[in-house]
Design a protein around this motif. Structure first.
Motif, mmCIF file in Angstrom:
data_model
loop_
_atom_site.group_PDB
_atom_site.id
_atom_site.type_symbol
_atom_site.label_atom_id
_atom_site.label_comp_id
_atom_site.label_asym_id
_atom_site.label_seq_id
_atom_site.Cartn_x
_atom_site.Cartn_y
_atom_site.Cartn_z
ATOM 1 N N GLY A 185 0.787 2.962 12.978
ATOM 2 C CA GLY A 185 1.378 2.216 11.910
ATOM 3 C C GLY A 185 2.870 2.541 11.459
ATOM 4 O O GLY A 185 3.869 1.875 11.540
ATOM 5 N N VAL A 186 2.808 3.843 11.302
ATOM 6 C CA VAL A 186 4.012 4.449 10.804
ATOM 7 C C VAL A 186 4.529 5.504 11.695
ATOM 8 O O VAL A 186 3.697 5.863 12.501
ATOM 9 C CB VAL A 186 3.981 4.921 9.377
ATOM 10 N N ASN A 187 5.742 6.301 11.442
ATOM 11 C CA ASN A 187 6.136 7.183 12.126
ATOM 12 C C ASN A 187 6.220 6.783 13.764
ATOM 13 O O ASN A 187 6.304 7.844 14.624
ATOM 14 C CB ASN A 187 5.265 8.672 12.297
ATOM 15 N N LEU A 188 6.519 5.549 13.980
ATOM 16 C CA LEU A 188 6.722 5.354 15.431
ATOM 17 C C LEU A 188 8.073 5.674 15.882
ATOM 18 O O LEU A 188 9.082 5.994 14.869
ATOM 19 C CB LEU A 188 6.649 3.471 15.283
ATOM 20 N N GLY A 189 8.159 5.753 17.090
ATOM 21 C CA GLY A 189 9.328 5.935 17.825
ATOM 22 C C GLY A 189 9.778 4.852 18.691
ATOM 23 O O GLY A 189 9.072 4.143 19.301
ATOM 24 N N HIS A 190 11.119 4.609 18.652
ATOM 25 C CA HIS A 190 11.818 3.434 19.315
ATOM 26 C C HIS A 190 12.885 4.269 20.191
ATOM 27 O O HIS A 190 13.263 5.095 20.058
ATOM 28 C CB HIS A 190 12.273 2.314 18.722
ATOM 29 N N PHE A 191 13.280 3.497 21.281
ATOM 30 C CA PHE A 191 14.346 3.565 22.222
ATOM 31 C C PHE A 191 15.090 2.387 22.323
ATOM 32 O O PHE A 191 14.531 1.292 22.705
ATOM 33 C CB PHE A 191 14.514 4.364 23.255
ATOM 34 N N PHE A 192 16.609 2.243 22.182
ATOM 35 C CA PHE A 192 17.226 1.191 22.584
ATOM 36 C C PHE A 192 18.500 1.487 23.707
ATOM 37 O O PHE A 192 18.993 2.483 23.334
ATOM 38 C CB PHE A 192 17.865 0.473 21.218
ATOM 39 N N ILE A 193 18.735 0.639 24.593
ATOM 40 C CA ILE A 193 19.868 1.010 25.252
ATOM 41 C C ILE A 193 20.586 -0.215 25.686
ATOM 42 O O ILE A 193 20.154 -1.377 25.707
ATOM 43 C CB ILE A 193 19.518 1.359 26.709
ATOM 44 N N ALA A 194 21.979 -0.216 25.612
ATOM 45 C CA ALA A 194 23.138 -1.237 25.837
ATOM 46 C C ALA A 194 23.880 -0.836 27.045
ATOM 47 O O ALA A 194 24.480 0.372 27.004
ATOM 48 C CB ALA A 194 23.650 -1.589 24.630
ATOM 49 N N ILE A 195 24.194 -1.535 27.971
ATOM 50 C CA ILE A 195 25.112 -1.562 29.041
ATOM 51 C C ILE A 195 26.077 -2.456 29.084
ATOM 52 O O ILE A 195 25.573 -3.671 29.221
ATOM 53 C CB ILE A 195 24.108 -1.415 30.487
ATOM 54 N N ASP A 196 27.449 -2.072 29.081
ATOM 55 C CA ASP A 196 28.417 -3.333 28.981
ATOM 56 C C ASP A 196 28.618 -3.663 30.354
ATOM 57 O O ASP A 196 29.015 -3.003 31.198
ATOM 58 C CB ASP A 196 29.595 -2.866 28.225
ATOM 59 N N ALA B 270 0.909 -1.201 0.119
ATOM 60 C CA ALA B 270 0.151 0.025 -0.046
ATOM 61 C C ALA B 270 0.952 1.454 0.025
ATOM 62 O O ALA B 270 0.265 2.473 -0.078
ATOM 63 C CB ALA B 270 -0.797 0.002 1.172
ATOM 64 N N GLY B 271 1.942 0.951 -0.051
ATOM 65 C CA GLY B 271 3.100 2.225 -0.092
ATOM 66 C C GLY B 271 3.005 2.922 1.289
ATOM 67 O O GLY B 271 3.497 4.180 1.398
ATOM 68 N N LEU B 272 2.650 2.363 2.310
ATOM 69 C CA LEU B 272 2.737 3.036 3.632
ATOM 70 C C LEU B 272 4.087 3.023 4.380
ATOM 71 O O LEU B 272 4.527 3.987 5.048
ATOM 72 C CB LEU B 272 1.733 2.149 4.764
ATOM 73 N N GLN B 273 4.872 1.878 4.162
ATOM 74 C CA GLN B 273 6.276 1.840 4.599
ATOM 75 C C GLN B 273 7.136 1.329 3.367
ATOM 76 O O GLN B 273 6.496 0.542 2.396
ATOM 77 C CB GLN B 273 6.513 0.857 5.597
ATOM 78 N N SER B 274 8.345 1.505 3.469
ATOM 79 C CA SER B 274 9.391 1.454 2.132
ATOM 80 C C SER B 274 9.950 0.105 2.493
ATOM 81 O O SER B 274 10.466 -0.380 3.591
ATOM 82 C CB SER B 274 10.225 2.633 2.253
ATOM 83 N N PRO B 275 10.245 -0.757 1.598
ATOM 84 C CA PRO B 275 11.015 -1.905 1.575
ATOM 85 C C PRO B 275 12.418 -1.707 1.598
ATOM 86 O O PRO B 275 12.918 -2.596 2.368
ATOM 87 C CB PRO B 275 10.529 -2.854 0.369
#
Lengths: 361, 361
Positions: free
Chosen positions: B271-282, B64-69
């Motif tokens: 469905g689109v324009n979502l926000g995420h966050f990721f954290i890594a701690i050694d 549907a063109g909502l998100q890009s492959p």
């Protein structure tokens, strides 16, 4: 207000609490820190963590030699963004404040900072340390383990502490977003409140060793002490209402508090040798601080403007009720019940702090 | 097993899913990443996030063109431990994987790493990214916002996404500790499961606009779509069982997902324009990795050995059930229901992937 409860102003309480900590042997600067944290709980209405704890949790434990009034804080290991500190069972509030200061310093330089602490003691309200970061434009996260009280899902045994997992964010409002809560549904202090009022507990907050839920607060208090009852994790009993999630978050806090510093955990915890963790994240490493504050404020305002449930007056966001209480208490003072009044008088007399007089004597 | 459900082996499913992603226009390497994440959900028994989503969430939205492959990932801002990335509404799983890779790289160098993402799409199971870190000896944390479905405490309006807050830790066991859960009590997929089985929902999971709890799963599904019902936060309705805590954690995830990257939030998410966050701690910045693993393993083993509730067989820790399911499914394959079977056949035929044959045709 209950019978015998008296309001005491902060202008009277603050110098008294300071003098008690000094009288216990704390250096002046440390006494200030401890008084700050303790009285912030009273200001915000978090009465389970305020002056009512001054005698049983701090004064009595220092007197009994369980924790030291002079806090020696050793650096066990340090990296550019991280550190492990050993609190040598000094004053938890001093240890925690210095730990978050170090996180903030590291985060201001490199974007993030995290400190794991071993051998600490009760540090008061976890939210205080998360808010230290938020007040300076950083994201603050803090947590601690505690003596066992939560039963894992499908267990009846108190294994995990009430293990708070707290977050604070700067916003463009008068007060930061501040989620400061235990990963159990309630805390022991709440059960005591029901006992004092002579009211039954709602079902589903506590599990007894026979698997039933305890509702008589006096019995529950007795059984919590003997290990014949345990607090239920956020989400409740079993899996139907997802109690395994609250149990999971309590475990996350236990691991973050103990595993990074090879410390004590679960049943080995009893008031001392606690583990904490603190994280600071500098917002300005990601975006302009004002943009962050504005987006956060917009999220909070949108939530409050949501469609209310029939009969509901108001939708709150985390930290808002505490802020509203603080506005009232700043003016009217802190309500102190009769048993705490007696404790304050006893400490005053034992320490010979004769210049302090209370409105309830 | 329900009528018409057929097991399909991973040796058959894996190349098929890969070919579907390639057929949608994804570069080979990205197709591998997406197939990895999707099939990990099937392997672990997280059936709401597996191949059943291949057509409605990925195939249909790309078509549907909502998100890009093809995923263009731009660096908006970068610091020594932090970054903001723009996913340009490419493939969420590719964006998320690269984001956590960057966190791990930064954490390996300086102890910690955090990435905030804007303009992303559905990234599958959040736990996959947290576990990426855990598998490499780091603590992993991940979260995302999502289209509104949770009502704030005292509201009946769906405002917050199911907003998972996930943590993974290395341990000395066969599988990492991995808490991958929504901050609501249940998710929409769970309601669909009750509807398929023709069973009533337990009370207290969903709130309707009149303030009552919905238990008819077909009605609830309809009302969730129209906004006339909402999921309740972990902790449940009102304040008595501490639903404000689950609401608070959902808000924490909304703020961490949106405010660091000045992105969309709450009702603007669809469905689109979502926000995420990721954290890594050694972990090795704090202590020897083996010590951390051992302490964590000891905590988990102690929890499982706690006194069981009467009638309970087993006490689990987070990630354990998923691990046990994966052992079984590795051998026996994934149960695929009839509606998903039809979707797989349809995509196969539309993309002309004639070399693939299913056991259910």
């Amino acid at each position: 207000m209950n019978k015998g409860v008296k309001r005491v102003s902060f202008s009277l309480l603050r110098p008294f609490v300071n003098d008690v900590f000094r009288g216990m042997g704390l250096p002046d600067e440390d006494a200030d820190v401890c008084a700050d944290v303790l009285l912030e709980a009273d200001l915000k209405g978090l009465d389970t963590h305020g002056v009512n704890r001054l005698k049983p949790v701090y004064y009595d434990r220092v007197k009994a030699g369980l924790q030291s009034p002079v806090t020696r804080l050793d650096v066990v290991r340090e990296g550019p963004t991280t550190a492990v500190l050993d609190g040598n069972n000094g004053m938890g509030m001093v240890i925690a404040k210095k730990s978050m200061d170090l996180c903030i310093e590291k985060a201001k330089e490199l974007g993030m900072g995290m400190v794991a602490v071993r051998n600490s003691t009760h540090f008061g309200i976890a939210g205080h340390y998360a808010e230290m970061a938020a007040k300076r434009g950083l994201i603050g996260i803090a947590g601690t383990n505690a003596r066992p009280s939560i039963a894992p899902t499908f267990s009846v045994e108190p294994m995990l502490g009430t293990n708070p997992l707290t977050f604070a964010f700067p916003s463009d409002e008068e007060f930061p977003f501040s989620l400061d809560c235990a990963t159990s549904i309630i805390q022991r202090g709440k059960v005591e409140l029901f006992a004092r009022k002579g009211e039954e507990l709602p079902p589903g907050l506590v599990i007894r060793s026979d698997g039933s839920t305890g509702t008589n607060p006096d019995e529950v208090l007795k059984d919590l002490l003997s290990g014949e009852a345990a607090l239920l994790p956020l989400g409740g009993m079993g899996e139907e209402t997802a109690g395994y999630k609250g149990y999971g978050y309590a475990t996350v806090v236990e691991i973050l508090s103990a595993s990074l510093q090879s410390g004590y955990f679960l049943k080995a915890i009893n008031g001392v040798n606690l583990g904490h963790f603190f994280i600071a994240i500098d917002v300005s490493a990601f975006t302009e601080l004002d943009d962050f504050k504005h987006t956060t404020g917009d999220i909070l305002r949108s939530l409050r403007a949501a469609r209310k449930a029939p009969g509901a007056d108001c939708i709150y966001t985390a930290g808002e009720k505490e802020y509203l209480t603080s506005l009232e208490r700043k003016v009217k003072g802190v309500p102190i019940n009769t048993s705490v009044q007696l404790e304050l008088i006893q400490m005053r007399d034992e320490l010979g702090l004769i210049k302090h007089r209370f409105p309830f004597e």
